[in-house]
Every structure is written in C-alpha cells, then in structure tokens.
Enzyme design. Structure first.
Site, PDB file in Angstrom:
ATOM      1  N   ARG A   1     -14.482 -55.954  12.283  1.00  0.00           N
ATOM      2  CA  ARG A   1     -14.932 -57.072  11.475  1.00  0.00           C
ATOM      3  C   ARG A   1     -15.799 -58.011  12.306  1.00  0.00           C
ATOM      4  O   ARG A   1     -15.496 -58.300  13.466  1.00  0.00           O
ATOM      5  CB  ARG A   1     -13.734 -57.851  10.903  1.00  0.00           C
ATOM      6  CG  ARG A   1     -13.138 -57.216   9.652  1.00  0.00           C
ATOM      7  CD  ARG A   1     -14.097 -57.323   8.482  1.00  0.00           C
ATOM      8  NE  ARG A   1     -13.665 -56.622   7.295  1.00  0.00           N
ATOM      9  CZ  ARG A   1     -13.964 -55.364   6.990  1.00  0.00           C
ATOM     10  NH1 ARG A   1     -14.666 -54.632   7.848  1.00  0.00           N
ATOM     11  NH2 ARG A   1     -13.571 -54.817   5.868  1.00  0.00           N
TER      12      ARG A   1
ATOM     13  N   HIS B   1     -23.223 -52.263   9.258  1.00  0.00           N
ATOM     14  CA  HIS B   1     -21.899 -52.112   8.633  1.00  0.00           C
ATOM     15  C   HIS B   1     -21.774 -50.740   7.966  1.00  0.00           C
ATOM     16  O   HIS B   1     -21.406 -50.623   6.796  1.00  0.00           O
ATOM     17  CB  HIS B   1     -21.658 -53.231   7.614  1.00  0.00           C
ATOM     18  CG  HIS B   1     -20.200 -53.545   7.426  1.00  0.00           C
ATOM     19  ND1 HIS B   1     -19.718 -54.819   7.296  1.00  0.00           N
ATOM     20  CD2 HIS B   1     -19.108 -52.735   7.350  1.00  0.00           C
ATOM     21  CE1 HIS B   1     -18.403 -54.791   7.137  1.00  0.00           C
ATOM     22  NE2 HIS B   1     -18.013 -53.529   7.169  1.00  0.00           N
TER      23      HIS B   1
ATOM     24  N   GLY C   1     -17.995 -46.849   8.577  1.00  0.00           N
ATOM     25  CA  GLY C   1     -17.046 -46.169   7.701  1.00  0.00           C
ATOM     26  C   GLY C   1     -17.689 -45.481   6.520  1.00  0.00           C
ATOM     27  O   GLY C   1     -16.987 -44.960   5.652  1.00  0.00           O
TER      28      GLY C   1
ATOM     29  N   GLU D   1     -23.818 -61.360   7.597  1.00  0.00           N
ATOM     30  CA  GLU D   1     -24.429 -60.100   7.198  1.00  0.00           C
ATOM     31  C   GLU D   1     -25.233 -60.305   5.916  1.00  0.00           C
ATOM     32  O   GLU D   1     -24.693 -60.826   4.940  1.00  0.00           O
ATOM     33  CB  GLU D   1     -23.361 -59.023   6.991  1.00  0.00           C
ATOM     34  CG  GLU D   1     -22.565 -58.711   8.247  1.00  0.00           C
ATOM     35  CD  GLU D   1     -21.505 -57.628   8.047  1.00  0.00           C
ATOM     36  OE1 GLU D   1     -21.405 -57.082   6.926  1.00  0.00           O
ATOM     37  OE2 GLU D   1     -20.779 -57.328   9.013  1.00  0.00           O
TER      38      GLU D   1
END
Length: 312
Positions: free
Chosen positions: A233, A281, A284, A262
């Site tokens: 994070r 980001h 994942g 962001e």
C-alpha cells in the site's frame, strides 16, 4: 431485479455473469466522475470497486439500498469499514485471488534490482558500454526480508526459497508457534529484519500504525546495498525519504507499485530518482488474476444479495 454498479475495470465475462440476475451498470469512467458515481448508486443494491473508488459516508448516504461492496482485491483502505458496518453493508474482498501475481512481481523486482544490469538501455543506445558499472548481485544466497507474513508473503517466500534465497520475516500478529514459520527466520523487531535483509518486501496494510513505517530511520537501518519492494500500500513508505536515500546511494534500489497519491502528481519527489522502478499499482493484476478475482467478486456479491433476498 436488483442493481449492481461496477465502477472500475473487471473481467467482462465475470461482469456478464451478473447480468443474468441483476441490472448491471458497468462503467469504468465512474471512478473519475464522483457526481456520476453517486447518481448511479442511488438505487444500487451492490457496488464492485478496486482501490480507487472511495466507499465512504458520502457514497453510503447516496446509496440507501446498498447491501454489499465487492472489492476486486484485498486492500480495504478505500472503504470505510466502520461506516459500512453501521449501515449493515457487507464488504467482501477477493481474498487469495492475486497471491501468485504479487509474489511473482516481488521476485521479479528482487531479480531486477539485485542484478542492476537492466537500467542500461538508454546508455547503450547512445553508444556506451557500461559493463563494469553494471556488475550486479545474484539473489541466490541473499536474504529476503518480508515485513508481514500473511498469505501473499508466504507465497513469495516459497518462490524465493526455490531460488535458494534465505527468507526472514517480521510479523507480530502471527503466533510464534504457527506452522507457517517453518523454514523462515522469525525476527522479533522490524529493525532487526531491516538490518539483515538484502531485499525488503512489504506485505502489510496501511493503517495509522504503518503509515510511513519505512521512514528516514528505517531506511538508515537497511544495508546500503539492499533494495526495497513495495507492492502493498502507498503511504507505508515515506517517498521523500526514499528518494533521498537513493540519490545519496544509501540504498541500492527500489521498486514501487503503490503510492501515497495515485496517479502520481506532476513534480513528484520520485521523478528522476536513480535506481528506482515505478509501476502503476499493477502487481496483483495479470490476465489470470483479473479473471480469478473478478469471478470471485461476482460470486461474492451474488451470494450476499441472494441471502438478503431470502431474508425479505
């Protein structure tokens, strides 16, 4: 027929599966247009978000029928959990859906940063041949230090061990006798871990306690030839402190996938920092994990709304 609003990108097949039973508004522009989002959720029973849609008291007030928030991922810092609980809104993260994707990202970062040879393209196309300057290090025999040792960190550890890395971790919330510690050196303190790790990877949520956990003091504890990876994070790392450490060669490199703001603002302190790799980001998110997470979230939202229907 209930209504579901999807405000960020999602696998289309999973989204289509919801249309069999629900009125679905699937508009990724909603995350950028707050007024339109609030209007869209006015009659919504469910909303599906990633990490940028702020599910706060404002949105909850605009969505009186809301029963469930489906999170395409596991981080929940963009969702006001207490406000959702007070309203009886169920929050369903997609736990376990992107573990392998994040683990692969961290291992890739370790390989890139330790070897250091992959920053040479610009110099080479200008006719330079910086071979001596780019003699890096192997990951084999080095120590991966994991800050937090939950499911994703454990997946990362298994991959690191397959590359003959030593694995150490600090996690005060995992019991000393937990079987997950097998083959992993447990550190009682964060400082102890930072002092010994060659690669430090963060695997913790953003809370008041973890904000700027990796600050000037923490970075000073790390080896000057160590590298840092943050795919957890934004806000856990003090970005200004990291930029200074890299510019002053008190740290060998870093790879960041998450940021305090962001997208990054113009004139970010991270602009032009040597030895730094930035990604948007995406750790994942792979084709495979997006499909897994999207279907898992669609199923979660469907199940909650079906249970709510049965109770009425």
């Amino acid at each position: 027929m209930g209504k579901i609003v999807i405000s960020e990108f999602m696998d289309e097949q999973a989204a289509d599966s919801l249309k069999e039973c629900f009125d679905v508004t699937f508009n990724v522009d909603l995350v950028e247009d707050r007024e339109a989002l609030l209007a869209a959720v006015a009659d919504a029973d469910g909303i599906i978000v990633r990490n940028r849609t702020q599910v706060n008291t404002e949105l909850l007030a605009a969505a009186p029928r809301l029963k469930v928030v489906g999170r395409l991922g596991v981080g929940l810092d963009n969702i006001d959990l207490k406000a959702c609980e007070a309203r009886g809104v169920v929050v369903k993260p997609a736990i376990g859906g992107n573990g392998s994707s994040v683990a692969e990202y961290v291992i890739t970062a370790a390989l890139l940063l330790r070897r250091a040879a992959y920053f040479s393209t610009s110099a080479m196309v200008q006719g330079d041949w910086p071979r001596q300057a780019l003699i890096g290090r192997e990951v084999s025999g080095s120590t991966l230090g994991l800050v937090g040792f939950g499911a994703i960190a454990q997946e990362t550890a298994r991959r690191a061990q397959a590359l003959d890395m030593q694995v150490a971790a600090h996690d005060p919330y995992l019991p000393h006798d937990a079987p997950e510690w097998a083959g992993v050196k447990r550190h009682e303190s964060l400082n102890s871990l930072l002092q010994t790790a060659d690669v430090v990877s963060l695997h913790i949520p953003l809370t008041d306690a973890t904000r700027h956990l990796i600050d000037v003091t923490a970075l000073a504890s790390m080896k000057p030839d160590a590298v840092l990876v943050n795919a957890a994070r934004g806000g856990i790392v003090d970005e200004a402190a990291l930029a200074s450490a890299l510019r002053e060669e008190r740290l060998a490199g870093a790879m960041l996938d998450v940021f305090e703001q962001e997208p990054l603002p113009a004139g970010s302190v991270l602009d032009g920092v040597p030895g730094l790799i930035l990604t948007p980001h995406i750790a994942g998110v792979t084709e495979e994990s997006n499909a897994r997470i999207s279907q898992m979230t669609a199923d979660n939202v469907r199940d909650v709304l079906a249970q709510a229907e049965e109770m009425t």
